[in-house]
Design an enzyme around this catalytic site. Structure first.
Site, PDB file in Angstrom:
ATOM      1  N   CYS A   1     105.027  83.299 -31.204  1.00 27.90           N
ATOM      2  CA  CYS A   1     105.015  84.831 -31.423  1.00 27.90           C
ATOM      3  C   CYS A   1     103.733  85.712 -31.014  1.00 27.90           C
ATOM      4  O   CYS A   1     103.953  86.906 -30.733  1.00 27.90           O
ATOM      5  CB  CYS A   1     105.784  85.291 -32.880  1.00 27.90           C
ATOM      6  SG  CYS A   1     104.470  85.236 -34.096  1.00 27.90           S
TER       7      CYS A   1
ATOM      8  N   TYR B   1     123.585  37.456 -40.241  1.00 28.61           N
ATOM      9  CA  TYR B   1     122.438  36.513 -40.683  1.00 28.61           C
ATOM     10  C   TYR B   1     122.754  35.713 -42.018  1.00 28.61           C
ATOM     11  O   TYR B   1     122.170  34.970 -42.692  1.00 28.61           O
ATOM     12  CB  TYR B   1     121.164  37.131 -40.805  1.00 28.61           C
ATOM     13  CG  TYR B   1     121.227  38.334 -41.580  1.00 28.61           C
ATOM     14  CD1 TYR B   1     121.406  38.250 -42.984  1.00 28.61           C
ATOM     15  CD2 TYR B   1     120.740  39.512 -40.697  1.00 28.61           C
ATOM     16  CE1 TYR B   1     121.327  39.621 -43.614  1.00 28.61           C
ATOM     17  CE2 TYR B   1     120.617  40.939 -41.677  1.00 28.61           C
ATOM     18  CZ  TYR B   1     121.109  40.709 -42.625  1.00 28.61           C
ATOM     19  OH  TYR B   1     120.903  41.989 -43.558  1.00 28.61           O
TER      20      TYR B   1
ATOM     21  N   GLU C   1     114.144  33.574 -38.196  1.00 32.14           N
ATOM     22  CA  GLU C   1     114.862  34.558 -37.312  1.00 32.14           C
ATOM     23  C   GLU C   1     113.911  35.905 -37.229  1.00 32.14           C
ATOM     24  O   GLU C   1     113.080  36.205 -38.169  1.00 32.14           O
ATOM     25  CB  GLU C   1     116.126  34.907 -38.144  1.00 32.14           C
ATOM     26  CG  GLU C   1     116.977  33.724 -38.396  1.00 32.14           C
ATOM     27  CD  GLU C   1     118.014  33.938 -39.694  1.00 32.14           C
ATOM     28  OE1 GLU C   1     117.894  35.298 -39.988  1.00 32.14           O
ATOM     29  OE2 GLU C   1     118.377  33.120 -40.082  1.00 32.14           O
TER      30      GLU C   1
ATOM     31  N   CYS D   1     108.560  86.039 -35.850  1.00 29.17           N
ATOM     32  CA  CYS D   1     108.223  84.656 -35.469  1.00 29.17           C
ATOM     33  C   CYS D   1     109.569  83.834 -34.943  1.00 29.17           C
ATOM     34  O   CYS D   1     110.284  83.586 -36.078  1.00 29.17           O
ATOM     35  CB  CYS D   1     107.444  83.798 -36.218  1.00 29.17           C
ATOM     36  SG  CYS D   1     106.977  82.222 -35.448  1.00 29.17           S
TER      37      CYS D   1
ATOM     38  N   LYS E   1     105.700  40.136 -42.268  1.00 33.19           N
ATOM     39  CA  LYS E   1     105.517  41.326 -41.269  1.00 33.19           C
ATOM     40  C   LYS E   1     104.632  41.372 -40.097  1.00 33.19           C
ATOM     41  O   LYS E   1     103.418  40.891 -40.205  1.00 33.19           O
ATOM     42  CB  LYS E   1     105.140  42.377 -42.462  1.00 33.19           C
ATOM     43  CG  LYS E   1     106.209  43.018 -43.325  1.00 33.19           C
ATOM     44  CD  LYS E   1     107.079  43.598 -42.611  1.00 33.19           C
ATOM     45  CE  LYS E   1     108.213  44.106 -43.451  1.00 33.19           C
ATOM     46  NZ  LYS E   1     108.354  45.542 -43.987  1.00 33.19           N
TER      47      LYS E   1
ATOM     48  N   ASP F   1     115.632  45.687 -37.724  1.00 35.78           N
ATOM     49  CA  ASP F   1     115.284  46.927 -38.468  1.00 35.78           C
ATOM     50  C   ASP F   1     116.439  47.935 -38.192  1.00 35.78           C
ATOM     51  O   ASP F   1     116.523  48.671 -37.156  1.00 35.78           O
ATOM     52  CB  ASP F   1     114.051  47.485 -37.959  1.00 35.78           C
ATOM     53  CG  ASP F   1     113.308  48.403 -38.996  1.00 35.78           C
ATOM     54  OD1 ASP F   1     113.580  48.178 -40.033  1.00 35.78           O
ATOM     55  OD2 ASP F   1     112.354  49.084 -38.390  1.00 35.78           O
TER      56      ASP F   1
ATOM     57  N   CYS G   1     101.207  81.206 -39.319  1.00 43.43           N
ATOM     58  CA  CYS G   1     102.034  82.550 -38.919  1.00 43.43           C
ATOM     59  C   CYS G   1     102.725  82.968 -39.958  1.00 43.43           C
ATOM     60  O   CYS G   1     103.419  82.489 -40.605  1.00 43.43           O
ATOM     61  CB  CYS G   1     102.600  82.144 -37.501  1.00 43.43           C
ATOM     62  SG  CYS G   1     103.622  83.554 -37.072  1.00 43.43           S
TER      63      CYS G   1
ATOM     64  N   LYS H   1     113.442  39.639 -37.923  1.00 42.64           N
ATOM     65  CA  LYS H   1     113.831  40.760 -38.982  1.00 42.64           C
ATOM     66  C   LYS H   1     114.415  42.091 -38.106  1.00 42.64           C
ATOM     67  O   LYS H   1     113.549  42.541 -37.443  1.00 42.64           O
ATOM     68  CB  LYS H   1     112.915  41.005 -39.895  1.00 42.64           C
ATOM     69  CG  LYS H   1     113.291  41.887 -41.103  1.00 42.64           C
ATOM     70  CD  LYS H   1     112.277  42.100 -42.172  1.00 42.64           C
ATOM     71  CE  LYS H   1     112.653  42.599 -43.416  1.00 42.64           C
ATOM     72  NZ  LYS H   1     112.910  44.162 -43.108  1.00 42.64           N
TER      73      LYS H   1
ATOM     74  N   CYS I   1      99.397  82.780 -32.997  1.00 41.71           N
ATOM     75  CA  CYS I   1     100.543  81.825 -33.319  1.00 41.71           C
ATOM     76  C   CYS I   1     101.299  81.561 -31.773  1.00 41.71           C
ATOM     77  O   CYS I   1     101.559  82.515 -30.996  1.00 41.71           O
ATOM     78  CB  CYS I   1     101.675  82.659 -33.944  1.00 41.71           C
ATOM     79  SG  CYS I   1     103.431  81.465 -33.839  1.00 41.71           S
TER      80      CYS I   1
HETATM   81  S1  IVH Z   1     118.535  37.866 -45.115  1.00 45.97           S
HETATM   82  C1  IVH Z   1     118.148  36.725 -48.169  1.00 45.97           C
HETATM   83  N1  IVH Z   1     117.717  38.120 -42.388  1.00 45.97           N
HETATM   84  O1  IVH Z   1     115.945  42.858 -44.248  1.00 45.97           O
HETATM   85  C2  IVH Z   1     118.743  38.036 -48.193  1.00 45.97           C
HETATM   86  N2  IVH Z   1     117.784  39.811 -43.687  1.00 45.97           N
HETATM   87  O2  IVH Z   1     114.134  43.480 -46.270  1.00 45.97           O
HETATM   88  C3  IVH Z   1     118.415  39.120 -47.507  1.00 45.97           C
HETATM   89  N3  IVH Z   1     117.190  41.796 -42.459  1.00 45.97           N
HETATM   90  O3  IVH Z   1     118.376  43.794 -46.858  1.00 45.97           O
HETATM   91  C4  IVH Z   1     118.856  39.038 -46.096  1.00 45.97           C
HETATM   92  N4  IVH Z   1     116.911  41.006 -40.370  1.00 45.97           N
HETATM   93  O4  IVH Z   1     119.029  44.206 -44.589  1.00 45.97           O
HETATM   94  C5  IVH Z   1     118.193  38.615 -43.529  1.00 45.97           C
HETATM   95  N5  IVH Z   1     117.329  38.118 -40.145  1.00 45.97           N
HETATM   96  C6  IVH Z   1     117.608  38.522 -41.180  1.00 45.97           C
HETATM   97  C7  IVH Z   1     117.255  39.951 -41.317  1.00 45.97           C
HETATM   98  C8  IVH Z   1     117.549  40.823 -42.577  1.00 45.97           C
HETATM   99  C9  IVH Z   1     117.099  42.057 -41.266  1.00 45.97           C
HETATM  100  C10 IVH Z   1     117.158  42.943 -43.559  1.00 45.97           C
HETATM  101  C11 IVH Z   1     118.465  43.071 -44.402  1.00 45.97           C
HETATM  102  C12 IVH Z   1     117.536  42.826 -45.764  1.00 45.97           C
HETATM  103  C13 IVH Z   1     116.535  43.480 -45.506  1.00 45.97           C
HETATM  104  C14 IVH Z   1     115.354  42.986 -46.458  1.00 45.97           C
END
Ligand code: IVH
Length: 680
Positions: free
Chosen positions: A414, A229, A117, A434, A317, A121, A429, A119, A411
């Site tokens: 100012c 998830y 899946e 300023c 990553k 952010d 500065c 990840k 600066c």
């Molecule tokens: S699984 C297994 N699945 O990434 C326990 N986490 O760096 C962890 N996150 O705390 C959760 N997308 O906030 C999982 N598809 C995904 C995710 C995911 C983002 C985040 C989550 C976790 C953090 C760990």
């Protein structure tokens, strides 16, 4: 009073809630509405009218998403099951290692089935449902304990208030990520920039900042999404695998990750993560990796958890986003503390779904080191954060027309001359005028260690500044009570109090004043030393660096800074204008006569226990008489002043052989005192 409700009206309300929730799901989860916004709004208003009229409100009514009042602080919530984080893999090889470890632990050669899946952010959230109804939403916190953000999470339209379809568990903790889409993030930052508010560094911070809001109305105004998830505790359903869980999420109308691939064997997993990485720029959200999980929950159970991370999952990553563009301009921007930071303006370039048009260049050493010029083509990287960095210049693209950007002499905010101290990378500065720094300077001026103007804290300064009531330093002393009364944060009493505090601050000692105006390197101690050596403020106007370095304990840095400061005619004008506005500066610290006439000259004092006067007063007294007050006993302490119930400092003094005296003995030491000394 609500009207009596008939069965028919109840049914009508229930039907409207069901329909509206369905349309909400079509719009926010499936992104495929089947009615127009107008039709939705009309039904919503109709429902609201009926609810108000009959006081019959279902817990999953869409009207319950908004309108909760602001709170003072978040309550803590213990997670029934620890919320885990993830281990990272930074290369395909490390992903293969992960697979090998799993096979070894399970004692098998067979290919393992994984899910892959994106990840997300954002901010990890737990949603607790009891008998199908959303009971509570909490942040991850430290994994054990988070914060109750239920009212805020309810405003996110894709979060179901009720589990609609499929098998409904008695209780379930659903875990997912709340995130902000990239276009919403850019829009929000643009708005904030216009209003002069600080920008969010990345969509993750924007999402977290929006959820951790004490006022749910603020969260409601930000467009947030959810991707589910995982689960914590569940009662009433037995899920066999991650893919089965995701299927149940889908049936129950929970939003799920944009992609979920089931892959048997690590080769297939690597194919899936490659595909995700390629698609990454097409997603509407920020993703910095792929999460790989063993699909079978039975196997997950066997593999278990190592401290905070499951052995059955890892996050691969992605490489940082990069792009190339051209530097159109370089400018300096002045921070609140006067440091001037160079930044580059690019030809706008899209990097990983975000339009990048400027980046900090950190400082002039960095520009020099990377040999960055205006007109250069550069490689720009966005590593997770939206704030980009110039990685390198593509020298082959140079035409010869590129221009160096010299350290500015003045600066940009100012126009005052800037300084760069030897051995320092920062260019500053130091002008009191300023506009970029005036708020910070006034906050320091009014702070407790400075002129101690109660009621003139950062918030009020910001308000007074934004309304144009204080533009410059001296404007504090031009403020009128009537002007304050027109501001939202002020009432008769608070305006009166602030006026009085400002008036009171007009009587100051030279030492306090010199510290408060915030001359570079002049802290409390240096200000006191200056006050001891210069009778009047005006005596400093013509000061030379040599005269300063004659003072014991004053070095070249402070000498240069003072010289620069008092050599700037604009600063002198400002000081004069403050005096004209009624500032009365006295100098009880001035040592009128020759060296040695100060009774405590050259001695260091430390206090322990309770004395007849406050510790601060005694310390001031010691310093006013030429001594130095310190907080810790050491071999160089001359006397420990011992009061009632002395602490461990007394033992230390005894061990070190430091002399001890009483408060009365201290007073006796100053019997022969010159004219200018201040006594209590
Ligand atoms: S699984 C297994 N699945 O990434 C326990 N986490 O760096 C962890 N996150 O705390 C959760 N997308 O906030 C999982 N598809 C995904 C995710 C995911 C983002 C985040 C989550 C976790 C953090 C760990």
């Amino acid at each position: 009073m609500a009207e009596k409700i008939s069965e028919e009206i109840k049914k009508k309300i229930e039907k409207l809630v069901k329909e509206l929730n369905y349309h909400c799901y079509r719009y926010y989860v499936l992104d495929s509405p089947v009615i127009s916004d107008d039709e939705y709004d009309k039904s919503y208003r109709h429902l609201k009218e009926l609810e108000d009229k009959y006081d019959y409100i279902l817990p999953d009514s869409p009207t319950q998403r908004v309108g909760a009042p602001a709170i003072e602080k978040f309550e803590k919530v213990k997670h029934t099951e620890l919320m885990l984080s993830l281990d990272n893999a930074f290369s395909h090889d490390e992903v293969r290692e992960f697979d090998k470890r799993i096979k070894k632990m399970l004692g098998t050669e067979d290919e393992i089935e994984y899910t892959v899946e994106p990840k997300y952010d954002g901010l990890a959230i737990e949603l607790t449902y009891k008998n199908g109804l959303l009971f509570r939403a909490s942040t991850r916190g430290d994994g054990y304990e988070g914060e109750d953000v239920t009212q805020n999470i309810k405003t996110i339209k894709s979060v179901p208030l009720k589990i609609e379809n499929g098998k409904i568990p008695g209780e379930i903790d659903i875990r997912g990520e709340v995130y902000m889409e990239l276009d919403e993030f850019e829009k929000l930052n643009k708005q904030r920039g216009k209003k002069g508010e600080p920008l969010f560094a990345n969509p993750r911070n924007a999402a977290a900042g929006s959820v951790r809001q004490l006022d749910p109305a603020v969260t409601a105004a930000r467009r947030l999404y959810l991707a589910c998830y995982g689960i914590g505790v569940v009662r009433g359903i037995n899920f066999k695998s991650q893919s089965e869980l995701i299927k149940w999420f889908e049936d129950a109308r929970f939003p799920i990750p944009a992609v979920i691939k089931v892959a048997r064997g690590i080769d297939k997993v690597i194919e899936a993560i490659k595909e995700l990485e390629e698609k990454r720029g097409d997603f509407s959200f920020e993703t910095d990796g792929a999460v790989i999980k063993v699909n079978d929950f039975g196997l997950q159970q066997k593999l278990g958890v190592k401290t905070r991370e499951p052995r059955w999952a890892t996050a691969y990553k992605f490489q940082a986003h990069q792009g190339t563009t051209k530097i159109k301009e370089i400018h300096g921007s002045v921070g609140r503390t006067g440091v001037i930071t160079p930044f580059a303006v690019f030809e706008p370039v899209r990097i990983g779904g975000v339009t990048v048009s400027r980046s900090t260049l950190h400082n002039w050493d960095e520009i020099e080191r990377k040999d960055i010029k205006i007109g250069d083509t550069v490689v720009v990287e966005r590593a997770g954060d939206v704030i980009p960095h110039v990685i390198k210049v593509i020298k082959e693209k140079r035409t010869g027309r590129e221009k160096k950007f010299p350290i500015p002499g003045r600066c940009p905010a100012c126009g005052s001359k800037v300084i760069r101290e030897e051995g320092e990378v920062a260019v500053r500065c130091v002008s009191l005028h300023c506009p970029a720094q005036v708020q910070e300077k006034i906050a320091h001026f009014a702070s407790r260690g400075g002129m101690d103007i109660e009621g003139l804290g950062e918030k009020n300064i910001e308000l007074l500044y934004s309304r144009g009531l204080i533009k410059h330093f001296e404007d504090i002393y031009k403020l009128k009570k009537e002007e304050m009364l027109e501001l939202p944060r002020f009432a008769e009493k608070s305006a009166q109090n602030l006026s009085e505090a400002i008036e009171k601050s007009k009587h100051a000692t030279l030492a306090k004043f010199l510290f408060a105006i915030g001359i570079l390197h002049v802290g409390e101690y240096a200000a006191k030393l200056l006050a001891k050596n210069f009778r009047r403020l005006e005596d400093l106007y013509k000061v030379t660096p040599e005269r300063i370095t004659q003072i014991k304990q004053m070095g070249e840095k402070i000498a240069a800074s003072l010289f620069m400061f008092f050599n700037d005619q604009k600063n002198i004008e400002l000081l004069d204008s403050m005096i004209k506005l009624g500032m009365k500066i006295t100098n009880p610290d001035f040592k009128a006569d020759k060296k040695g006439e100060m009774p405590l000259e050259g001695m260091t004092f430390v206090i322990t226990g309770t004395l007849p006067k406050s510790r601060k007063e005694v310390e001031d007294f010691v310093e006013a008489n030429g001594g130095h007050a310190s907080s810790a006993v050491s071999a160089s302490t001359s006397y420990l002043i011992v009061g009632e119930e002395p602490g461990s400092k007394l033992d230390k003094a005894k061990t070190l052989g430091v002399k001890t005296i009483s408060y009365n003995e201290l007073l006796k030491m100053i019997e022969k005192r010159p004219k200018n000394l201040r006594l209590f």
